[in-house]
Structures are given as structure tokens and as C-alpha cells.
Design a protein around this motif. Structure first.
Motif, PDB file in Angstrom:
ATOM      1  N   GLU A   1      31.336  -0.530  -5.129  1.00 26.19           N
ATOM      2  CA  GLU A   1      31.096  -1.766  -6.210  1.00 26.19           C
ATOM      3  C   GLU A   1      31.456  -1.169  -7.613  1.00 26.19           C
ATOM      4  O   GLU A   1      31.724  -1.953  -8.509  1.00 26.19           O
ATOM      5  N   GLN A   2      31.378   0.238  -7.916  1.00 25.76           N
ATOM      6  CA  GLN A   2      31.662   0.640  -9.332  1.00 25.76           C
ATOM      7  C   GLN A   2      30.939  -0.112 -10.290  1.00 25.76           C
ATOM      8  O   GLN A   2      31.575  -0.636 -11.461  1.00 25.76           O
ATOM      9  N   PRO A   3      29.688  -0.116 -10.304  1.00 29.51           N
ATOM     10  CA  PRO A   3      28.854  -0.986 -11.247  1.00 29.51           C
ATOM     11  C   PRO A   3      29.043  -0.181 -12.708  1.00 29.51           C
ATOM     12  O   PRO A   3      29.042   0.898 -12.847  1.00 29.51           O
ATOM     13  N   ASP A   4      28.753  -0.942 -13.729  1.00 35.05           N
ATOM     14  CA  ASP A   4      28.418  -0.526 -14.871  1.00 35.05           C
ATOM     15  C   ASP A   4      26.861  -0.326 -15.322  1.00 35.05           C
ATOM     16  O   ASP A   4      26.600   0.570 -16.281  1.00 35.05           O
ATOM     17  N   LEU A   5      26.287  -0.736 -14.575  1.00 37.19           N
ATOM     18  CA  LEU A   5      24.709  -0.461 -14.773  1.00 37.19           C
ATOM     19  C   LEU A   5      24.167  -0.666 -13.589  1.00 37.19           C
ATOM     20  O   LEU A   5      24.493  -1.414 -12.801  1.00 37.19           O
ATOM     21  N   ILE A   6      23.175   0.230 -13.164  1.00 38.53           N
ATOM     22  CA  ILE A   6      22.242  -0.080 -12.099  1.00 38.53           C
ATOM     23  C   ILE A   6      20.786  -0.486 -12.540  1.00 38.53           C
ATOM     24  O   ILE A   6      20.235   0.160 -13.519  1.00 38.53           O
ATOM     25  N   LEU A   7      20.230  -1.524 -11.977  1.00 40.06           N
ATOM     26  CA  LEU A   7      18.859  -1.787 -12.124  1.00 40.06           C
ATOM     27  C   LEU A   7      18.211  -1.510 -10.960  1.00 40.06           C
ATOM     28  O   LEU A   7      18.513  -1.996  -9.852  1.00 40.06           O
ATOM     29  N   TYR A   8      17.325  -0.618 -11.134  1.00 37.20           N
ATOM     30  CA  TYR A   8      16.337   0.132 -10.192  1.00 37.20           C
ATOM     31  C   TYR A   8      15.159  -0.081 -10.100  1.00 37.20           C
ATOM     32  O   TYR A   8      14.188  -0.198 -10.868  1.00 37.20           O
ATOM     33  N   ASP A   9      14.732  -1.063  -8.840  1.00 38.09           N
ATOM     34  CA  ASP A   9      13.561  -1.510  -8.634  1.00 38.09           C
ATOM     35  C   ASP A   9      12.702  -0.571  -7.803  1.00 38.09           C
ATOM     36  O   ASP A   9      12.910  -0.312  -6.431  1.00 38.09           O
ATOM     37  N   ALA A  10      11.793   0.393  -8.449  1.00 38.18           N
ATOM     38  CA  ALA A  10      11.039   1.642  -7.808  1.00 38.18           C
ATOM     39  C   ALA A  10       9.640   1.300  -7.244  1.00 38.18           C
ATOM     40  O   ALA A  10       8.753   1.876  -7.563  1.00 38.18           O
ATOM     41  N   GLY A  11       9.540   0.085  -6.644  1.00 37.15           N
ATOM     42  CA  GLY A  11       8.218  -0.075  -6.018  1.00 37.15           C
ATOM     43  C   GLY A  11       7.743   0.856  -5.241  1.00 37.15           C
ATOM     44  O   GLY A  11       8.563   1.613  -4.594  1.00 37.15           O
ATOM     45  N   VAL A  12       6.419   0.904  -5.526  1.00 35.30           N
ATOM     46  CA  VAL A  12       5.674   2.193  -4.827  1.00 35.30           C
ATOM     47  C   VAL A  12       4.809   1.639  -3.706  1.00 35.30           C
ATOM     48  O   VAL A  12       4.052   2.410  -3.072  1.00 35.30           O
ATOM     49  N   ASP A  13       4.924   0.425  -3.263  1.00 28.46           N
ATOM     50  CA  ASP A  13       4.344  -0.058  -1.852  1.00 28.46           C
ATOM     51  C   ASP A  13       4.919   0.251  -0.781  1.00 28.46           C
ATOM     52  O   ASP A  13       4.607  -0.139   0.308  1.00 28.46           O
ATOM     53  N   ILE A  14       5.852   1.240  -0.762  1.00 29.29           N
ATOM     54  CA  ILE A  14       6.491   1.948   0.441  1.00 29.29           C
ATOM     55  C   ILE A  14       5.385   2.890   0.719  1.00 29.29           C
ATOM     56  O   ILE A  14       5.411   3.433   1.846  1.00 29.29           O
ATOM     57  N   TYR A  15       4.362   3.146   0.001  1.00 28.21           N
ATOM     58  CA  TYR A  15       3.520   4.312   0.160  1.00 28.21           C
ATOM     59  C   TYR A  15       2.734   3.938   1.747  1.00 28.21           C
ATOM     60  O   TYR A  15       2.124   3.023   1.906  1.00 28.21           O
ATOM     61  N   THR A  16       2.383   5.034   2.124  1.00 28.20           N
ATOM     62  CA  THR A  16       1.746   4.959   3.504  1.00 28.20           C
ATOM     63  C   THR A  16       0.339   4.200   3.627  1.00 28.20           C
ATOM     64  O   THR A  16       0.154   3.458   4.648  1.00 28.20           O
ATOM     65  N   GLN A  17      -0.340   4.306   2.568  1.00 27.87           N
ATOM     66  CA  GLN A  17      -1.479   3.727   2.655  1.00 27.87           C
ATOM     67  C   GLN A  17      -1.783   2.484   1.613  1.00 27.87           C
ATOM     68  O   GLN A  17      -2.685   2.063   1.472  1.00 27.87           O
ATOM     69  N   ASP A  18      -0.550   1.981   1.202  1.00 29.50           N
ATOM     70  CA  ASP A  18      -0.554   0.918   0.476  1.00 29.50           C
ATOM     71  C   ASP A  18      -1.095  -0.292   1.381  1.00 29.50           C
ATOM     72  O   ASP A  18      -0.194  -0.520   2.261  1.00 29.50           O
ATOM     73  N   PRO A  19      -1.854  -0.947   0.956  1.00 38.91           N
ATOM     74  CA  PRO A  19      -2.230  -2.059   1.997  1.00 38.91           C
ATOM     75  C   PRO A  19      -1.425  -3.377   2.058  1.00 38.91           C
ATOM     76  O   PRO A  19      -1.564  -4.031   3.113  1.00 38.91           O
ATOM     77  N   LEU A  20      -0.319  -3.575   1.359  1.00 35.63           N
ATOM     78  CA  LEU A  20       0.813  -4.330   1.766  1.00 35.63           C
ATOM     79  C   LEU A  20       2.285  -3.809   2.024  1.00 35.63           C
ATOM     80  O   LEU A  20       3.250  -4.277   1.879  1.00 35.63           O
ATOM     81  N   GLY A  21       2.053  -2.513   2.644  1.00 36.05           N
ATOM     82  CA  GLY A  21       3.225  -1.794   2.811  1.00 36.05           C
ATOM     83  C   GLY A  21       3.652  -1.709   4.128  1.00 36.05           C
ATOM     84  O   GLY A  21       4.601  -2.401   4.467  1.00 36.05           O
ATOM     85  N   LEU A  22       3.417  -1.004   4.880  1.00 37.93           N
ATOM     86  CA  LEU A  22       3.728  -0.801   6.570  1.00 37.93           C
ATOM     87  C   LEU A  22       4.790   0.106   6.862  1.00 37.93           C
ATOM     88  O   LEU A  22       5.089   0.430   7.708  1.00 37.93           O
ATOM     89  N   LEU A  23       5.213   0.865   5.798  1.00 37.60           N
ATOM     90  CA  LEU A  23       5.963   2.035   5.799  1.00 37.60           C
ATOM     91  C   LEU A  23       5.274   3.306   5.958  1.00 37.60           C
ATOM     92  O   LEU A  23       4.211   3.330   5.486  1.00 37.60           O
ATOM     93  N   ASN A  24       5.804   4.481   6.360  1.00 37.19           N
ATOM     94  CA  ASN A  24       5.064   5.665   6.353  1.00 37.19           C
ATOM     95  C   ASN A  24       5.526   6.635   5.305  1.00 37.19           C
ATOM     96  O   ASN A  24       6.084   7.832   5.761  1.00 37.19           O
TER      97      ASN A  24
END
Length: 305
Positions: A223-246
């Protein structure tokens, strides 16, 4: 150099009673970073309220008006998931401008971090999942309209699919939406991003980091982007109540490091937003959100935390 950090006191305000959305985490994040000497008066930028023109780049004018005047139906408020208030209105009109300001600072400095943002469930004409106005779509559309960027890549690593971002930008060829999320999670009805990577429940650090690294590297090349908007959500955390990843805290820190290191190695400006995170331990949650800022300092300022 110091990393430009964008924030505003209006991002946190009291909710009546205990609410699932941790509105206080933004203030706690500011306090934590200030105590660490990372957030200082010299690198703090405060956004103002977004103009109607900017908001309408991604949202229906009538929807914006009805939200601002508290004229949504009970069903719309229920889908929004937040109780309307003047404080919410004020915050909502500032936050998208915060991500836009962060993007402008990233284009000038190579890196900038918004201590809020990532409201990726907001659609063109309705709110959803605690998201009212879509800062990622607004920023992409505005930068493209201003000719500040030729191609914007939205790299969304929140545990939930960025359905609103995908829907709003579906017909915008110069904005590429990528969502790496948990397949069996909100929203039940997924949108179609330019690239969706749906992970199985319980995906661990090793699997996650391998997919993430390969995906971002390939997208930068194609894609060769000029800018990346990075959404660094931390709900991937194993103990996040709305997550489900480990994913462990170490895994989150490694994710943020890899994303930023790849962007830096390809000399592509990156603007970060904090995305989702719902841990009932609000101070621990704020520290988790701080990881992306700490990794930015590690890479651009040669500082370890």
C-alpha cells in the motif's frame, strides 16, 4: 527529541454510578505518564473543538446535530452505550480533533501519540459500542481532502472489529482499513474492511505477534502509505472482561514495539490512539495504555521504561 502527546482535561469526567466504560482511565493515563516524566508541558498538545466541516467529512450532519442537542431516540442512546450529558458532548467534539492533531504532528515528527481516540464503532449516522464520532475515519478523510497525505493506512489492533471505520471508508480508495480482531466478539454483524484478520478466541502471544508482524510488513510494501493510524487497543489483554484473546501484558508491549519499530524502519509517520480497554482495575488499565507511549519513547528517544 520528545514525543508529541495530545490530550485534553475534558477526556475524563464523572459518570453517575459505576459504568462499564472506564471514563476515568484518560485522566489516570495522563497522571501516570506525568509521574514518569514522559508527559511534560513541553511535549503536551491540547486540541480544540472540531469544526462542523471536519466532522461532516465522515458523519451525517443531521446525526451530528441530533447528538449535540440530545435528540437521539432511546434506541439510539442504548446502542451508543453512554448516558448523554453536556460533558459527553464537549468531549465528543474535541476527541476527533485530537486524533487529527496527532496525525499532523506525526507527519512533522515521524511519531505522535493521542492519549484517547480509537472510536472505531461509530458509523456515518449512528453511534455504537461507546463510540459516537469516528476519529480514525474523520482524520483519514480530512488529511486526504487537505492533500496532507496520498494514502492512509488504518492499522486497527483493538480486540473488536473496526466496523464503523470500515463502513465509512468503504468507498475511499486512498484509505486502507485493516482490522486484526477476535472473530467471536462485538460487533455480532461485522463490516468488511479492506483487510480483516479474525483471530480465534484464546489466541496467544506467539500466534498474535506473528500474524501482526507479517500483516503490517506486507501492507506497507503493497500500500505504501504516507501515514499509519495505529489503534493500540489493550482489550486484547487476557483478563480484559470484553476481550476473549489470551495476550499477556508483555505481549501487548511487544506488539506496540513491533508496530512502531516497523513504521520507523520504513520511515512512515505513525499516529497512535489508545483504543479499547475495560479492566475494572483502572490504574492497571492506564498503565497498559501507557505501553504504546513508552515504546515510542524507547524507539525515538532511546529511553527504556
Amino acid at each position: 527529541m520528545s514525543i508529541p502527546l495530545v490530550t485534553h482535561p475534558a477526556y475524563s469526567f464523572p459518570f453517575p454510578g459505576r459504568h462499564r466504560f472506564p471514563m476515568e482511565k484518560f485522566a489516570l493515563l495522563n497522571t501516570y505518564l506525568a509521574e514518569r516524566g514522559i508527559l511534560t508541558p513541553n511535549n503536551t498538545f491540547r486540541p480544540g473543538q472540531a469544526s462542523a466541516k471536519i466532522l461532516h467529512s465522515a458523519h451525517c450532519p443531521d446525526y451530528v446535530r441530533r447528538f449535540c442537542h440530545n435528540e437521539q431516540s432511546p434506541q439510539e442512546v442504548r446502542r451508543m452505550g453512554l448516558p448523554w450529558s453536556e460533558a459527553l458532548r464537549k468531549r465528543t467534539l474535541i476527541s476527533p480533533n485530537g486524533t487529527l492533531l496527532t496525525a499532523h504532528l506525526a507527519l512533522s515528527n515521524g511519531i505522535a501519540c493521542h492519549l484517547a481516540g480509537g472510536t472505531h464503532h461509530a458509523h456515518y449516522n449512528f453511534a455504537s459500542g461507546f463510540c459516537i464520532l469516528n476519529d480514525l475515519a474523520i482524520t483519514a478523510q480530512t488529511l486526504l481532502a487537505q492533500n496532507k497525505a496520498r494514502k492512509v493506512l488504518i492499522f486497527d489492533c483493538d480486540v473488536h472489529q473496526g466496523d464503523g471505520t470500515a463502513a465509512i471508508l468503504a468507498s475511499e480508495p486512498q484509505a486502507f482499513t485493516c482490522s486484526i480482531h477476535c472473530e467471536k466478539n462485538f460487533p455480532a454483524c461485522k463490516a468488511i474492511s479492506d483487510l480483516d484478520i479474525a483471530l480465534a478466541k484464546g489466541t496467544n502471544d506467539t500466534e498474535y505477534l506473528e500474524v501482526l508482524t507479517q500483516t503490517l510488513t506486507a501492507l506497507i510494501k503493497t500500500e505504501q502509505p504516507d501515514l499509519i493510524l495505529y489503534d493500540a487497543g489493550v482489550d486484547i489483554y487476557t483478563q480484559d472482561p470484553l476481550g476473549l484473546l489470551n495476550i499477556s501484558e508483555k505481549g501487548i508491549g511487544e506488539r506496540d514495539y513491533r508496530v512502531l519499530e516497523i513504521c520507523k524502519s520504513y520511515a512512515i509517520p505513525v499516529a497512535t490512539v489508545i483504543g479499547g480497554g475495560y479492566d475494572d482495575d483502572r490504574k492497571a488499565l492506564a498503565k497498559r495504555h501507557a505501553l504504546v507511549v513508552e515504546q515510542a519513547h524507547r524507539l525515538w528517544c532511546n529511553k527504556n521504561y
